[in-house]
Motif scaffolding. Sequence first.
Motif, PDB file in Angstrom:
ATOM      1  N   ASP A  79       0.811  -1.221   0.000  1.00 22.01           N
ATOM      2  CA  ASP A  79       0.000   0.000   0.000  1.00 22.01           C
ATOM      3  C   ASP A  79       0.842   1.268   0.000  1.00 22.01           C
ATOM      4  O   ASP A  79       0.500   2.251   0.654  1.00 22.01           O
ATOM      5  CB  ASP A  79      -0.958   0.023   1.207  1.00 22.01           C
ATOM      6  CG  ASP A  79      -2.036  -1.037   1.077  1.00 22.01           C
ATOM      7  OD1 ASP A  79      -2.500  -1.260  -0.059  1.00 22.01           O
ATOM      8  OD2 ASP A  79      -2.404  -1.635   2.097  1.00 22.01           O
ATOM      9  N   GLY A  80       1.947   1.223  -0.724  1.00 23.14           N
ATOM     10  CA  GLY A  80       2.777   2.418  -0.844  1.00 23.14           C
ATOM     11  C   GLY A  80       2.409   3.195  -2.100  1.00 23.14           C
ATOM     12  O   GLY A  80       1.721   2.692  -2.991  1.00 23.14           O
ATOM     13  N   ILE A  81       2.886   4.443  -2.161  1.00 19.62           N
ATOM     14  CA  ILE A  81       2.672   5.237  -3.376  1.00 19.62           C
ATOM     15  C   ILE A  81       3.996   5.536  -4.081  1.00 19.62           C
ATOM     16  O   ILE A  81       4.001   6.132  -5.146  1.00 19.62           O
ATOM     17  CB  ILE A  81       1.898   6.556  -3.100  1.00 19.62           C
ATOM     18  CG1 ILE A  81       2.627   7.425  -2.066  1.00 19.62           C
ATOM     19  CG2 ILE A  81       0.487   6.243  -2.622  1.00 19.62           C
ATOM     20  CD1 ILE A  81       1.968   8.789  -1.883  1.00 19.62           C
ATOM     21  N   GLY A  82       5.106   5.102  -3.467  1.00 22.83           N
ATOM     22  CA  GLY A  82       6.394   5.300  -4.109  1.00 22.83           C
ATOM     23  C   GLY A  82       7.425   4.373  -3.499  1.00 22.83           C
ATOM     24  O   GLY A  82       7.269   3.942  -2.350  1.00 22.83           O
ATOM     25  N   LEU A  83       8.451   4.051  -4.298  1.00 20.58           N
ATOM     26  CA  LEU A  83       9.497   3.158  -3.792  1.00 20.58           C
ATOM     27  C   LEU A  83      10.779   3.429  -4.579  1.00 20.58           C
ATOM     28  O   LEU A  83      10.746   3.640  -5.795  1.00 20.58           O
ATOM     29  CB  LEU A  83       9.067   1.700  -3.975  1.00 20.58           C
ATOM     30  CG  LEU A  83       9.883   0.637  -3.240  1.00 20.58           C
ATOM     31  CD1 LEU A  83       9.677   0.733  -1.723  1.00 20.58           C
ATOM     32  CD2 LEU A  83       9.488  -0.761  -3.719  1.00 20.58           C
ATOM     33  N   ALA A  84      11.896   3.400  -3.869  1.00 25.46           N
ATOM     34  CA  ALA A  84      13.206   3.540  -4.509  1.00 25.46           C
ATOM     35  C   ALA A  84      13.914   2.187  -4.455  1.00 25.46           C
ATOM     36  O   ALA A  84      13.681   1.383  -3.548  1.00 25.46           O
ATOM     37  CB  ALA A  84      14.032   4.600  -3.787  1.00 25.46           C
ATOM     38  N   ALA A  85      14.793   1.947  -5.425  1.00 28.04           N
ATOM     39  CA  ALA A  85      15.419   0.627  -5.565  1.00 28.04           C
ATOM     40  C   ALA A  85      16.187   0.202  -4.308  1.00 28.04           C
ATOM     41  O   ALA A  85      16.208  -0.975  -3.959  1.00 28.04           O
ATOM     42  CB  ALA A  85      16.349   0.618  -6.786  1.00 28.04           C
ATOM     43  N   CYS A  86      16.811   1.167  -3.620  1.00 25.91           N
ATOM     44  CA  CYS A  86      17.578   0.807  -2.421  1.00 25.91           C
ATOM     45  C   CYS A  86      16.677   0.230  -1.329  1.00 25.91           C
ATOM     46  O   CYS A  86      17.145  -0.516  -0.472  1.00 25.91           O
ATOM     47  CB  CYS A  86      18.357   2.010  -1.892  1.00 25.91           C
ATOM     48  SG  CYS A  86      17.388   3.485  -1.647  1.00 25.91           S
ATOM     49  N   CYS A 130      13.581  10.505  -4.842  1.00 30.26           N
ATOM     50  CA  CYS A 130      14.913  10.910  -5.333  1.00 30.26           C
ATOM     51  C   CYS A 130      15.878  11.098  -4.168  1.00 30.26           C
ATOM     52  O   CYS A 130      17.072  10.812  -4.306  1.00 30.26           O
ATOM     53  CB  CYS A 130      14.810  12.174  -6.188  1.00 30.26           C
ATOM     54  SG  CYS A 130      14.148  11.859  -7.833  1.00 30.26           S
ATOM     55  N   ASP A 131      15.382  11.552  -3.022  1.00 29.16           N
ATOM     56  CA  ASP A 131      16.227  11.620  -1.826  1.00 29.16           C
ATOM     57  C   ASP A 131      16.800  10.246  -1.493  1.00 29.16           C
ATOM     58  O   ASP A 131      17.982  10.126  -1.167  1.00 29.16           O
ATOM     59  CB  ASP A 131      15.409  12.123  -0.622  1.00 29.16           C
ATOM     60  CG  ASP A 131      15.458  13.639  -0.469  1.00 29.16           C
ATOM     61  OD1 ASP A 131      16.193  14.301  -1.229  1.00 29.16           O
ATOM     62  OD2 ASP A 131      14.759  14.154   0.426  1.00 29.16           O
ATOM     63  N   HIS A 132      15.942   9.220  -1.560  1.00 31.01           N
ATOM     64  CA  HIS A 132      16.426   7.859  -1.266  1.00 31.01           C
ATOM     65  C   HIS A 132      17.633   7.502  -2.138  1.00 31.01           C
ATOM     66  O   HIS A 132      18.553   6.826  -1.679  1.00 31.01           O
ATOM     67  CB  HIS A 132      15.323   6.822  -1.553  1.00 31.01           C
ATOM     68  CG  HIS A 132      14.354   6.610  -0.432  1.00 31.01           C
ATOM     69  ND1 HIS A 132      14.729   6.174   0.810  1.00 31.01           N
ATOM     70  CD2 HIS A 132      12.994   6.735  -0.378  1.00 31.01           C
ATOM     71  CE1 HIS A 132      13.645   6.052   1.590  1.00 31.01           C
ATOM     72  NE2 HIS A 132      12.583   6.389   0.886  1.00 31.01           N
ATOM     73  N   LEU A 133      17.617   7.933  -3.385  1.00 26.19           N
ATOM     74  CA  LEU A 133      18.704   7.587  -4.303  1.00 26.19           C
ATOM     75  C   LEU A 133      20.023   8.221  -3.871  1.00 26.19           C
ATOM     76  O   LEU A 133      21.099   7.766  -4.260  1.00 26.19           O
ATOM     77  CB  LEU A 133      18.353   8.013  -5.736  1.00 26.19           C
ATOM     78  CG  LEU A 133      17.068   7.390  -6.308  1.00 26.19           C
ATOM     79  CD1 LEU A 133      16.845   7.870  -7.731  1.00 26.19           C
ATOM     80  CD2 LEU A 133      17.112   5.868  -6.261  1.00 26.19           C
ATOM     81  N   ASP A 134      19.922   9.284  -3.057  1.00 27.84           N
ATOM     82  CA  ASP A 134      21.122   9.933  -2.515  1.00 27.84           C
ATOM     83  C   ASP A 134      21.390   9.515  -1.073  1.00 27.84           C
ATOM     84  O   ASP A 134      22.195  10.141  -0.375  1.00 27.84           O
ATOM     85  CB  ASP A 134      20.951  11.460  -2.565  1.00 27.84           C
ATOM     86  CG  ASP A 134      20.991  11.993  -3.991  1.00 27.84           C
ATOM     87  OD1 ASP A 134      21.704  11.395  -4.825  1.00 27.84           O
ATOM     88  OD2 ASP A 134      20.302  12.989  -4.266  1.00 27.84           O
TER      89      ASP A 134
END
Length: 154
Positions: A43-50, A140-144
Amino acid sequence: MAIRNLRYDGDEILTKKTKKIEVIDEKIKELAQDMLDTMYANDGIGLAACQVGMLKSMIVYDVDYVEENKEKNPVVCINPKIVSRSRSMVEVEEGCLSFPNVFENVIRHEKITVEYTDLNGKKKTKHAKGMEAIVIQHECDHLDGIVFLDRVEK
Ligand code: NI
């Protein structure tokens, strides 16, 4: 279709910078699909690969699905880069699948422009506002290696 294990608060992968994706091969396409499956299943609305243990520059999101209960409208962004940000800011309560049951107000730019590559290798430019702009900034923060709690006013 496969739901991958999420990485949670305290896992050091969440603090690392992800790497640019150079080739969009079958593995990357499978990762994108698995990330979407994992996001919807939780039930998320976004996810980063990490957040599924992959240090790759890719995010997925779908702001329509939960917000307005419409049909699925998944977006996959490879190597996303926010290239402009509005001066106006908004404060919205955020959560994160890696931080279950934690919700905090975060101040973000109201509008952003993001450049990315889609799964077909096409370069895209998106002007986003509202919840979409917030989700893109969060992911995008997660990617950093930055998580939303790092953005909370102390
Ligand atoms: Ni998150």
